[in-house]
Design a protein around this motif. Structure first.
Motif, PDB file in Angstrom:
ATOM      1  N   ARG A   1      37.743  41.050  52.197  1.00 42.32           N
ATOM      2  CA  ARG A   1      37.576  41.010  50.742  1.00 42.32           C
ATOM      3  C   ARG A   1      37.897  42.317  50.031  1.00 42.32           C
ATOM      4  N   VAL A   2      38.440  43.292  50.724  1.00 40.83           N
ATOM      5  CA  VAL A   2      38.804  44.565  50.105  1.00 40.83           C
ATOM      6  C   VAL A   2      40.325  44.678  50.099  1.00 40.83           C
ATOM      7  N   TYR A   3      40.882  44.834  48.895  1.00 46.77           N
ATOM      8  CA  TYR A   3      42.331  44.951  48.748  1.00 46.77           C
ATOM      9  C   TYR A   3      42.754  46.406  48.818  1.00 46.77           C
ATOM     10  N   SER A   4      43.952  46.625  49.371  1.00 49.16           N
ATOM     11  CA  SER A   4      44.558  47.948  49.331  1.00 49.16           C
ATOM     12  C   SER A   4      46.013  47.784  48.893  1.00 49.16           C
ATOM     13  N   VAL A   5      46.504  48.826  48.217  1.00 51.35           N
ATOM     14  CA  VAL A   5      47.859  48.804  47.665  1.00 51.35           C
ATOM     15  C   VAL A   5      48.555  50.099  48.042  1.00 51.35           C
ATOM     16  N   ALA A   6      49.848  49.997  48.352  1.00 50.05           N
ATOM     17  CA  ALA A   6      50.686  51.176  48.583  1.00 50.05           C
ATOM     18  C   ALA A   6      52.034  50.925  47.915  1.00 50.05           C
TER      19      ALA A   6
END
Length: 137
Positions: A71-76
């Motif tokens: 449930r934790v999003y990460s973006v790069a």
């Protein structure tokens, strides 16, 4: 009994008037038709090609990588100069927001997904810029 006769009459009328309609069948050997069918994923996870207007060339295009773990999003952001991780990532249905540090300045990004594409804006110390993108297949 009246209800049964009424429903039967309605079915007969529909059959009589539906005679002019036909069902169009798609030929699965027609690759052009098949390739235009959108995927329409409703999740942000995956990779997206993006373009930003009116910014220096090194920041004008790249790949947005969105992942999710528990449930934790990460973006790069992947640009010609390398990958930049994002902070403050938030997803709310079809909206994605995050911040990224570019050359010591915080850049806030707000995107709205529409099927396999998105549009949005970047908010920088130099102004607001339009951003568009498409899901990578």
């Amino acid at each position: 009994m009246k209800t049964i006769l009424k429903n039967f009459g309605l079915i007969v009328v529909l059959l009589i008037f539906s005679n002019g309609y036909s069902l169009e069948i798609c030929d699965t050997n027609d690759l052009e038709t098949v390739s235009t069918i959108p995927i329409k994923k409703k999740k942000w996870t995956g990779s997206w090609d993006y373009l930003v207007k009116d910014v220096p060339m090194e920041y004008s295009s790249g790949i947005l990588h969105v992942s999710r773990k528990k449930r934790v999003y990460s973006v790069a952001l992947e640009m010609p100069g390398g990958k930049l991780p994002a902070d403050n990532v938030k997803v709310d249905k079809n909206k994605l927001t995050f911040s990224v540090d570019i050359e010591g300045s915080s850049v806030d990004v707000s995107l709205i997904m529409d099927g396999d594409s998105f549009s949005g804006e970047t908010y920088t110390p130099d102004g607001t810029f339009t951003l568009v993108g498409n899901r990578r297949i």
